[in-house]
Design a protein around this motif. Structure first.
Motif, PDB file in Angstrom:
ATOM      1  N   ALA A 211      12.631  16.779   9.365  1.00 34.37           N
ATOM      2  CA  ALA A 211      12.954  17.804   7.915  1.00 34.37           C
ATOM      3  C   ALA A 211      11.693  18.559   7.325  1.00 34.37           C
ATOM      4  O   ALA A 211      11.465  18.731   6.765  1.00 34.37           O
ATOM      5  N   GLY A 212      11.094  19.149   8.034  1.00 33.47           N
ATOM      6  CA  GLY A 212       9.913  20.181   7.853  1.00 33.47           C
ATOM      7  C   GLY A 212       9.024  20.089   8.211  1.00 33.47           C
ATOM      8  O   GLY A 212       7.831  21.202   8.000  1.00 33.47           O
ATOM      9  N   CYS A 213       8.350  18.741   8.559  1.00 35.84           N
ATOM     10  CA  CYS A 213       6.677  18.805   8.312  1.00 35.84           C
ATOM     11  C   CYS A 213       5.974  19.233   9.675  1.00 35.84           C
ATOM     12  O   CYS A 213       6.727  19.036  10.739  1.00 35.84           O
ATOM     13  N   THR A 214       5.003  19.148  10.102  1.00 33.41           N
ATOM     14  CA  THR A 214       4.593  19.622  10.598  1.00 33.41           C
ATOM     15  C   THR A 214       3.654  18.902  12.074  1.00 33.41           C
ATOM     16  O   THR A 214       4.089  19.067  13.247  1.00 33.41           O
ATOM     17  N   ASP A 215       3.913  17.309  11.599  1.00 30.33           N
ATOM     18  CA  ASP A 215       4.025  16.882  13.072  1.00 30.33           C
ATOM     19  C   ASP A 215       3.899  15.296  11.868  1.00 30.33           C
ATOM     20  O   ASP A 215       4.071  15.305  11.050  1.00 30.33           O
ATOM     21  N   GLN A 216       3.832  14.152  12.717  1.00 32.78           N
ATOM     22  CA  GLN A 216       3.290  12.523  11.860  1.00 32.78           C
ATOM     23  C   GLN A 216       2.975  12.818  11.304  1.00 32.78           C
ATOM     24  O   GLN A 216       2.868  11.865  10.275  1.00 32.78           O
ATOM     25  N   ALA A 217       1.566  12.936  11.772  1.00 29.98           N
ATOM     26  CA  ALA A 217       0.641  13.436  10.096  1.00 29.98           C
ATOM     27  C   ALA A 217       0.521  13.759   9.173  1.00 29.98           C
ATOM     28  O   ALA A 217       0.427  13.438   8.509  1.00 29.98           O
ATOM     29  N   HIS A 218       1.490  14.366   8.927  1.00 30.32           N
ATOM     30  CA  HIS A 218       1.645  15.507   7.533  1.00 30.32           C
ATOM     31  C   HIS A 218       2.514  14.147   6.591  1.00 30.32           C
ATOM     32  O   HIS A 218       2.603  13.759   5.562  1.00 30.32           O
ATOM     33  N   LEU A 219       3.711  14.063   7.697  1.00 33.58           N
ATOM     34  CA  LEU A 219       4.602  12.893   7.038  1.00 33.58           C
ATOM     35  C   LEU A 219       4.151  11.645   6.170  1.00 33.58           C
ATOM     36  O   LEU A 219       3.988  11.033   5.527  1.00 33.58           O
ATOM     37  N   ALA A 220       3.411  11.144   7.452  1.00 33.65           N
ATOM     38  CA  ALA A 220       1.949   9.597   6.643  1.00 33.65           C
ATOM     39  C   ALA A 220       1.308  10.053   5.080  1.00 33.65           C
ATOM     40  O   ALA A 220       1.715   9.628   4.492  1.00 33.65           O
ATOM     41  N   ARG A 221       0.904  11.406   5.331  1.00 36.25           N
ATOM     42  CA  ARG A 221       0.186  11.807   4.196  1.00 36.25           C
ATOM     43  C   ARG A 221       1.117  11.687   2.849  1.00 36.25           C
ATOM     44  O   ARG A 221       0.957  11.453   2.268  1.00 36.25           O
ATOM     45  N   GLU A 222       2.572  12.702   3.173  1.00 40.14           N
ATOM     46  CA  GLU A 222       3.500  12.940   2.556  1.00 40.14           C
ATOM     47  C   GLU A 222       4.029  11.454   1.894  1.00 40.14           C
ATOM     48  O   GLU A 222       3.540  10.966   0.871  1.00 40.14           O
ATOM     49  N   ILE A 223       4.012  10.273   2.562  1.00 37.10           N
ATOM     50  CA  ILE A 223       4.192   8.958   2.281  1.00 37.10           C
ATOM     51  C   ILE A 223       3.369   8.372   1.355  1.00 37.10           C
ATOM     52  O   ILE A 223       3.961   7.890   0.445  1.00 37.10           O
ATOM     53  N   ARG A 224       2.338   9.078   1.894  1.00 36.19           N
ATOM     54  CA  ARG A 224       1.267   8.229   0.852  1.00 36.19           C
ATOM     55  C   ARG A 224       0.930   7.779  -0.583  1.00 36.19           C
ATOM     56  O   ARG A 224       0.825   7.904  -1.109  1.00 36.19           O
ATOM     57  N   ASP A 225       0.720  10.137  -0.851  1.00 34.97           N
ATOM     58  CA  ASP A 225       0.853  10.584  -1.535  1.00 34.97           C
ATOM     59  C   ASP A 225       1.974  10.523  -2.494  1.00 34.97           C
ATOM     60  O   ASP A 225       1.651  10.543  -3.564  1.00 34.97           O
ATOM     61  N   ALA A 227       4.509   8.590  -2.303  1.00 37.73           N
ATOM     62  CA  ALA A 227       5.078   6.929  -3.033  1.00 37.73           C
ATOM     63  C   ALA A 227       4.308   5.470  -2.581  1.00 37.73           C
ATOM     64  O   ALA A 227       3.869   4.722  -3.038  1.00 37.73           O
ATOM     65  N   GLY A 228       2.746   6.138  -2.100  1.00 35.95           N
ATOM     66  CA  GLY A 228       1.911   5.005  -1.905  1.00 35.95           C
ATOM     67  C   GLY A 228       1.827   4.431  -0.860  1.00 35.95           C
ATOM     68  O   GLY A 228       1.436   2.654  -1.396  1.00 35.95           O
ATOM     69  N   THR A 229       2.286   4.381   0.096  1.00 37.40           N
ATOM     70  CA  THR A 229       2.487   3.510   1.162  1.00 37.40           C
ATOM     71  C   THR A 229       2.391   3.950   2.124  1.00 37.40           C
ATOM     72  O   THR A 229       2.036   5.443   2.587  1.00 37.40           O
ATOM     73  N   THR A 230       2.924   3.541   3.136  1.00 35.99           N
ATOM     74  CA  THR A 230       3.029   3.931   4.616  1.00 35.99           C
ATOM     75  C   THR A 230       4.308   4.019   5.244  1.00 35.99           C
ATOM     76  O   THR A 230       4.597   3.045   4.848  1.00 35.99           O
ATOM     77  N   LEU A 231       4.787   4.668   6.482  1.00 35.35           N
ATOM     78  CA  LEU A 231       5.420   4.502   7.011  1.00 35.35           C
ATOM     79  C   LEU A 231       6.345   2.859   7.510  1.00 35.35           C
ATOM     80  O   LEU A 231       7.488   2.545   7.109  1.00 35.35           O
ATOM     81  N   ALA A 233       4.516   0.504   6.514  1.00 35.10           N
ATOM     82  CA  ALA A 233       4.914  -0.282   5.934  1.00 35.10           C
ATOM     83  C   ALA A 233       5.922  -0.481   4.887  1.00 35.10           C
ATOM     84  O   ALA A 233       6.359  -1.959   4.611  1.00 35.10           O
ATOM     85  N   TYR A 234       7.123   0.987   4.925  1.00 31.97           N
ATOM     86  CA  TYR A 234       7.855   1.038   3.501  1.00 31.97           C
ATOM     87  C   TYR A 234       9.414   0.374   4.356  1.00 31.97           C
ATOM     88  O   TYR A 234       9.734  -0.773   4.451  1.00 31.97           O
ATOM     89  N   PHE A 235       9.053   0.846   5.489  1.00 28.31           N
ATOM     90  CA  PHE A 235      10.453   0.590   7.450  1.00 28.31           C
ATOM     91  C   PHE A 235      10.123  -1.286   7.239  1.00 28.31           C
ATOM     92  O   PHE A 235      11.076  -2.046   6.750  1.00 28.31           O
ATOM     93  N   SER A 236       8.943  -1.749   7.163  1.00 29.46           N
ATOM     94  CA  SER A 236       9.104  -3.406   7.673  1.00 29.46           C
ATOM     95  C   SER A 236       9.220  -3.674   6.450  1.00 29.46           C
ATOM     96  O   SER A 236      10.217  -4.986   6.711  1.00 29.46           O
ATOM     97  N   ALA A 237       9.045  -3.683   5.330  1.00 26.99           N
ATOM     98  CA  ALA A 237       9.432  -4.144   3.520  1.00 26.99           C
ATOM     99  C   ALA A 237      10.708  -4.008   3.460  1.00 26.99           C
ATOM    100  O   ALA A 237      11.910  -4.715   3.160  1.00 26.99           O
ATOM    101  N   ALA A 238      11.756  -2.794   4.471  1.00 32.65           N
ATOM    102  CA  ALA A 238      13.313  -2.577   4.548  1.00 32.65           C
ATOM    103  C   ALA A 238      14.539  -3.349   5.326  1.00 32.65           C
ATOM    104  O   ALA A 238      15.310  -4.323   4.884  1.00 32.65           O
ATOM    105  N   GLU A 239      12.694  -3.860   6.163  1.00 34.09           N
ATOM    106  CA  GLU A 239      13.542  -5.068   7.243  1.00 34.09           C
ATOM    107  C   GLU A 239      13.763  -6.570   6.777  1.00 34.09           C
ATOM    108  O   GLU A 239      14.675  -7.014   6.667  1.00 34.09           O
ATOM    109  N   ALA A 240      13.027  -6.788   5.677  1.00 33.87           N
ATOM    110  CA  ALA A 240      12.846  -7.837   5.422  1.00 33.87           C
ATOM    111  C   ALA A 240      13.570  -7.715   3.659  1.00 33.87           C
ATOM    112  O   ALA A 240      13.454  -9.266   3.097  1.00 33.87           O
ATOM    113  N   GLY A 241      14.109  -6.665   4.006  1.00 30.93           N
ATOM    114  CA  GLY A 241      15.061  -6.718   2.196  1.00 30.93           C
ATOM    115  C   GLY A 241      14.273  -6.520   1.187  1.00 30.93           C
ATOM    116  O   GLY A 241      14.714  -6.964  -0.272  1.00 30.93           O
TER     117      GLY A 241
END
Length: 259
Positions: A211-225, A227-231, A233-241
């Motif tokens: 996607a163009g992030c430098t690493d997974q930590a960069h992506l983690a910071r982006e979703i926190r900033d 979306a206010g969540t973590t990767l 947590a976001y996908f766990s919620a998606a799996e739970a509907g």
């Protein structure tokens, strides 16, 4: 797919880059709010006998249960809504507004009555958008090129050069068309790319690089900033509907918004 997800439907619009979507609220109001991720888009939503404009978000927008009513909407590609509405996107940033607050009340009343009476409100809303763009003309081609370049992961500098715009011109046009500067739009579109890649089964680290992030930590910071969540947590919620679509519905679609 749970029953709540089945209540959301979408289809490509005849308006380039747009998506028509509907949400049928259950008889019993939802118990939880929905967190809507930024996606660069703006939506026109018909709900409860009124038309709401969902402006461009810079952070996750919380839709409270009492506001999650049945609705029909059209999600407009970045840069389209300001042309259609005649209102700069930056005036609606991180905001939901009644169309009656932006346009003459008589015009909004006629439009609302037309959609209220239509057998298919979503199709009627799409027809309005098509007719309106036919009158106003399409978005500036350079604005479209900027959004497309950033969507593909091009740098802001390269995108500006390809569009023939200087830094100040690009920033000014971006505020009016997208609601924020090109760097913010680039971050939002990059996050959406990463999430879409993860939904296909790509591991977090590989999706971050692709996607163009430098690493997974960069992506983690982006979703926190953004979306206010973590990767996780976001996908766990998606799996739970429980993960909201950007359209403020339960079905993740990669691009949406509501009020």
């Amino acid at each position: 797919m749970d029953q709540e997800q089945q209540r959301y439907r979408e289809r490509p619009s005849r308006l380039p880059g747009a998506v028509v979507w509907t949400w049928d609220a259950p008889d019993r109001p939802p118990r939880k709010p929905r967190s809507v991720l930024p996606d660069g888009c703006m939506d026109l939503i018909w709900t409860g006998g009124r038309i709401v404009v969902a402006g461009p978000d810079t952070h996750a927008f919380q839709v409270e249960p009492q506001n999650r009513l049945s609705c029909a909407a059209i999600r407009l590609a970045p840069g389209t809504a300001p042309v259609l509405l005649g209102v700069p996107a930056c005036e609606l940033r991180d905001h939901r507004a009644d169309l009656a607050d932006l346009w003459p009340s008589a015009a909004v009343r006629r439009l609302t009555d037309r959609i209220d009476r239509a057998p298919d409100p979503a199709a009627a809303l799409e027809r309005f958008a098509l007719d309106r763009i036919a009158d106003t003309g399409p978005p500036d081609p350079r604005t479209v090129a900027v959004a497309e370049g950033l969507r593909r992961g091009r740098s802001v500098a390269a995108t500006a050069a390809e569009a023939g715009l200087g830094a100040r011109q690009l920033h000014r046009r971006s505020l009016a068309a997208f609601g924020y500067g090109p760097k913010t739009l680039a971050r939002i579109l990059r996050l959406q790319r990463a999430l879409e890649l993860i939904r296909t089964g790509l591991p977090y680290t590989e999706a971050a690089y692709a996607a163009g992030c430098t690493d997974q930590a960069h992506l983690a910071r982006e979703i926190r900033d953004l979306a206010g969540t973590t990767l996780r947590a976001y996908f766990s919620a998606a799996e739970a509907g429980d993960a909201a679509a950007n359209s403020e519905t339960p079905q993740p679609s990669g691009s949406s918004t509501t009020a």
